[in-house]
Design an enzyme around this catalytic site. Structure first.
Site, mmCIF file in Angstrom:
data_model
loop_
_atom_site.group_PDB
_atom_site.id
_atom_site.type_symbol
_atom_site.label_atom_id
_atom_site.label_comp_id
_atom_site.label_asym_id
_atom_site.label_seq_id
_atom_site.Cartn_x
_atom_site.Cartn_y
_atom_site.Cartn_z
ATOM 1 N N CYS A 74 0.748 -1.055 -0.140
ATOM 2 C CA CYS A 74 0.018 -0.061 0.127
ATOM 3 C C CYS A 74 0.729 1.343 0.164
ATOM 4 C CB CYS A 74 -1.045 -0.230 1.120
ATOM 5 S SG CYS A 74 -1.976 1.393 1.445
ATOM 6 N N CYS A 78 0.504 4.584 7.158
ATOM 7 C CA CYS A 78 -0.201 4.747 8.118
ATOM 8 C C CYS A 78 0.839 4.198 9.288
ATOM 9 C CB CYS A 78 -1.357 3.832 8.127
ATOM 10 S SG CYS A 78 -2.483 4.450 6.810
ATOM 11 N N CYS A 81 0.449 0.340 10.354
ATOM 12 C CA CYS A 81 -0.013 -0.809 9.492
ATOM 13 C C CYS A 81 1.213 -1.700 8.642
ATOM 14 C CB CYS A 81 -0.792 -0.269 8.284
ATOM 15 S SG CYS A 81 -1.473 -1.191 7.202
ATOM 16 N N CYS A 118 -16.107 -9.509 6.205
ATOM 17 C CA CYS A 118 -15.453 -8.212 5.631
ATOM 18 C C CYS A 118 -14.162 -8.442 4.840
ATOM 19 C CB CYS A 118 -15.188 -7.561 6.886
ATOM 20 S SG CYS A 118 -14.536 -5.946 6.479
ATOM 21 N N CYS A 149 -19.266 -6.699 4.156
ATOM 22 C CA CYS A 149 -18.566 -5.520 4.607
ATOM 23 C C CYS A 149 -17.087 -5.442 3.647
ATOM 24 C CB CYS A 149 -18.181 -5.340 5.976
ATOM 25 S SG CYS A 149 -17.185 -4.204 6.500
ATOM 26 N N CYS A 209 -19.166 1.588 8.975
ATOM 27 C CA CYS A 209 -18.492 0.681 10.137
ATOM 28 C C CYS A 209 -17.097 1.722 10.350
ATOM 29 C CB CYS A 209 -18.172 -0.462 9.650
ATOM 30 S SG CYS A 209 -16.952 -1.256 10.874
ATOM 31 N N ARG A 281 -17.600 -2.997 18.245
ATOM 32 C CA ARG A 281 -16.864 -4.269 18.280
ATOM 33 C C ARG A 281 -15.390 -4.460 18.880
ATOM 34 N NH1 ARG A 281 -16.536 -4.582 12.696
ATOM 35 N NH2 ARG A 281 -18.560 -5.368 12.808
HETATM 36 N N1 SAM Z 1 -6.640 0.295 3.454
HETATM 37 C C1 SAM Z 1 -7.846 0.523 3.947
HETATM 38 C C2 SAM Z 1 -8.015 1.573 4.909
HETATM 39 O O1 SAM Z 1 -6.776 2.185 5.320
HETATM 40 O O2 SAM Z 1 -8.935 2.611 5.167
HETATM 41 C C3 SAM Z 1 -8.595 -0.741 4.419
HETATM 42 C C4 SAM Z 1 -7.792 -1.649 5.504
HETATM 43 S S1 SAM Z 1 -6.818 -1.087 6.916
HETATM 44 C C5 SAM Z 1 -5.994 -2.296 7.383
HETATM 45 C C6 SAM Z 1 -8.279 -0.844 8.033
HETATM 46 C C7 SAM Z 1 -8.035 -0.538 9.413
HETATM 47 O O3 SAM Z 1 -7.173 -1.522 10.244
HETATM 48 C C8 SAM Z 1 -7.191 0.625 9.774
HETATM 49 O O4 SAM Z 1 -7.976 1.799 9.824
HETATM 50 C C9 SAM Z 1 -6.988 0.509 11.202
HETATM 51 O O5 SAM Z 1 -7.706 1.127 11.905
HETATM 52 C C10 SAM Z 1 -6.863 -1.062 11.408
HETATM 53 N N2 SAM Z 1 -5.379 -1.592 11.517
HETATM 54 C C11 SAM Z 1 -4.508 -1.607 10.701
HETATM 55 N N3 SAM Z 1 -3.408 -2.123 11.111
HETATM 56 C C12 SAM Z 1 -3.603 -2.185 12.731
HETATM 57 C C13 SAM Z 1 -2.730 -2.789 13.733
HETATM 58 N N4 SAM Z 1 -1.681 -2.691 13.743
HETATM 59 N N5 SAM Z 1 -3.683 -2.940 14.722
HETATM 60 C C14 SAM Z 1 -4.748 -2.519 14.981
HETATM 61 N N6 SAM Z 1 -5.562 -1.916 13.854
HETATM 62 C C15 SAM Z 1 -4.825 -1.908 12.674
HETATM 63 C C1 DTB Z 2 -10.884 -2.859 11.880
HETATM 64 O O1 DTB Z 2 -11.048 -1.910 12.514
HETATM 65 N N1 DTB Z 2 -9.936 -3.525 12.070
HETATM 66 C C2 DTB Z 2 -9.719 -4.476 11.041
HETATM 67 C C3 DTB Z 2 -10.815 -4.140 10.139
HETATM 68 N N2 DTB Z 2 -11.357 -3.046 10.635
HETATM 69 C C4 DTB Z 2 -10.388 -4.194 8.655
HETATM 70 C C5 DTB Z 2 -8.511 -4.654 10.875
HETATM 71 C C6 DTB Z 2 -7.444 -5.181 12.010
HETATM 72 C C7 DTB Z 2 -5.925 -5.234 11.133
HETATM 73 C C8 DTB Z 2 -4.907 -5.518 12.355
HETATM 74 C C9 DTB Z 2 -3.463 -5.829 11.607
HETATM 75 C C10 DTB Z 2 -3.501 -6.609 10.436
HETATM 76 O O2 DTB Z 2 -3.839 -7.848 10.472
HETATM 77 O O3 DTB Z 2 -3.361 -6.126 9.434
HETATM 78 FE FE1 SF4 Z 3 -2.622 1.190 3.357
HETATM 79 FE FE2 SF4 Z 3 -2.572 0.130 5.891
HETATM 80 FE FE3 SF4 Z 3 -2.948 2.765 5.717
HETATM 81 FE FE4 SF4 Z 3 -4.951 0.880 4.828
HETATM 82 S S1 SF4 Z 3 -4.231 1.060 6.905
HETATM 83 S S2 SF4 Z 3 -4.377 2.903 4.034
HETATM 84 S S3 SF4 Z 3 -3.687 -0.748 3.962
HETATM 85 S S4 SF4 Z 3 -1.279 1.591 5.035
#
Ligand code: SAM
Ligand code: DTB
Ligand code: SF4
Length: 345
Positions: A74, A78, A81, A118, A149, A209, A281
């Site tokens: 990506c 973030c 992530c 989802c 979702c 959500c 959740r």
């Molecule tokens: N790329 C899309 C976005 O960012 O909207 C969708 C996928 S993203 C992984 C969805 C959500 O997962 C993020 O907004 C964040 O709240 C959560 N998330 C991602 N990495 C995480 C982590 N290491 N621990 C907890 N929540 C995480």
């Molecule tokens: C949300 O709030 N938590 C989920 C879902 N929406 C997409 C993602 C959690 C991601 C945790 C780290 C990972 O496995 O990438």
């Molecule tokens: Fe990309 Fe992860 Fe950020 Fe979603 S949360 S926009 S997958 S870097």
């Protein structure tokens, strides 16, 4: 204790129990939310559980299964992530999954008792051709009789309409933290970008959500600020995922201080009180949490979990562990009962 002492003790208990807690109404100031977060924990739990029982049947926990349909690579940064191309986390980029593979995963989730599926994609924003392909996935999963979702990044209005037409029930797009702390976490997009996507989702008639993450080094005021943003959305989200940061090596937030478990429970309680009819959740971070803290989260009003041994790329408690936990707690999710009976048969 004599009969009189006992009566007096009972009276004292009765006097300290509010007869009925009126469901509080927004708009919410950050200060009002901070005051809730600062309450003695037992008072906060009691208030949250009281609000919870006014709006939901006892013991009803929604089971939602996640699948990363397009993993890694990506372009966003973030800080939490593991899927950002900027960080060396060992996650291998994969292209969008084929429809039959996704349907197989959704069917397996349904068989295990999940009612919502989802699909997550590591995009900044999907292109037209991506949305066309995801619409096919949505239609196929919807055809299994599951709630659908998706979380695909920023959405244009026409994308949201296309996904709605394909049968998308919910779109996940998190605000993650308070606006004041957002630039400490990500700088490849703005808070307003997130709000714009949420508005596009809402206008297309898709349920929202939207939640956030606790444990990214934020101050208490930022936690209150996140809840204020969520609760003041008009209407507030139908689903509110509260994530505890999964600290993934290689991400900038890997060395964040772990969250105090009681502070996490407080966030769940305040989400419940301020958004009484939302599915709150208990999301990422359950693997690191332990059964007792999860039980407190349910007491605080959480009524949904991610179900299945993987989140997107990190781990989650497996189905068997969750079946045992929910059964131990007497949380009689119908699906879990059926799953347990299936296992015993
Ligand atoms: N790329 C899309 C976005 O960012 O909207 C969708 C996928 S993203 C992984 C969805 C959500 O997962 C993020 O907004 C964040 O709240 C959560 N998330 C991602 N990495 C995480 C982590 N290491 N621990 C907890 N929540 C995480
Ligand atoms: C949300 O709030 N938590 C989920 C879902 N929406 C997409 C993602 C959690 C991601 C945790 C780290 C990972 O496995 O990438
Ligand atoms: Fe990309 Fe992860 Fe950020 Fe979603 S949360 S926009 S997958 S870097």
């Amino acid at each position: 204790m004599g009969a009189n002492d006992f009566q007096q003790a009972q009276q004292a208990i009765t006097l300290h129990r509010p007869a009925k807690i009126a469901t509080p109404q927004g708009p919410w100031s950050v200060e009002a939310i901070q005051a809730l977060l600062d309450k003695p924990l037992m008072d906060l739990l009691f208030e949250a559980q009281t609000v919870h029982r006014q709006h939901f049947p006892e013991g009803d926990i929604e089971l939602a299964t996640l699948l990363s349909v397009k993993t890694g690579g990506c372009p966003e940064n973030c800080g939490y992530c593991p899927q950002s191309a900027e960080f060396d986390t060992g996650v291998k980029a994969q292209k969008l999954m084929e429809v039959d593979e996704v349907v197989r995963a959704a069917q397996a989730a349904k068989d295990a008792g999940a009612t919502r599926f989802c699909m997550g994609a590591a995009w900044r924003a999907p292109k037209d051709r991506d949305v066309e392909k995801v619409a096919v996935l949505v239609e196929a999963v919807k055809g299994l009789g599951m709630q659908t979702c998706a979380t695909l990044g920023m959405l244009e209005p026409h994308h949201a309409h296309q996904l709605k037409a394909a049968g998308l029930d919910y779109y996940n797009h998190n605000l993650d933290t308070a606006p004041e702390y957002y630039t400490d976490v990500v700088d490849t997009r703005t808070y307003q970008d997130r709000l714009d996507t949420l508005a596009n989702v809402r206008s297309a008639g898709i349920s929202v959500c939207c939640g956030g993450i606790v444990g990214m080094g934020e101050q208490p005021v930022h936690r209150a600020g996140l809840i204020a943003q969520l609760a003041n959305l008009n209407p507030y989200p139908e689903s509110v995922p509260i994530n505890s940061l999964v600290r993934v090596p290689g991400t900038p937030l890997a060395d964040s201080e772990p969250v105090d478990p009681f502070d996490f429970v407080r966030m769940i309680a305040v989400a419940r009180i301020t958004m009484p009819t939302a599915r709150v959740r208990l999301s990422a971070g359950r693997q690191q949490m332990g059964d007792a803290v999860q039980a407190l989260c349910f007491m605080a009003g959480a009524n949904s979990i991610f179900y299945g041994d993987k989140l997107l790329v990190t781990g989650n408690p497996d189905v068997e562990a969750d079946t045992v936990l929910l059964r131990k707690l007497g949380l009689n999710s119908r699906q879990v009962q059926e799953q347990a009976e299936g296992c015993a048969a």
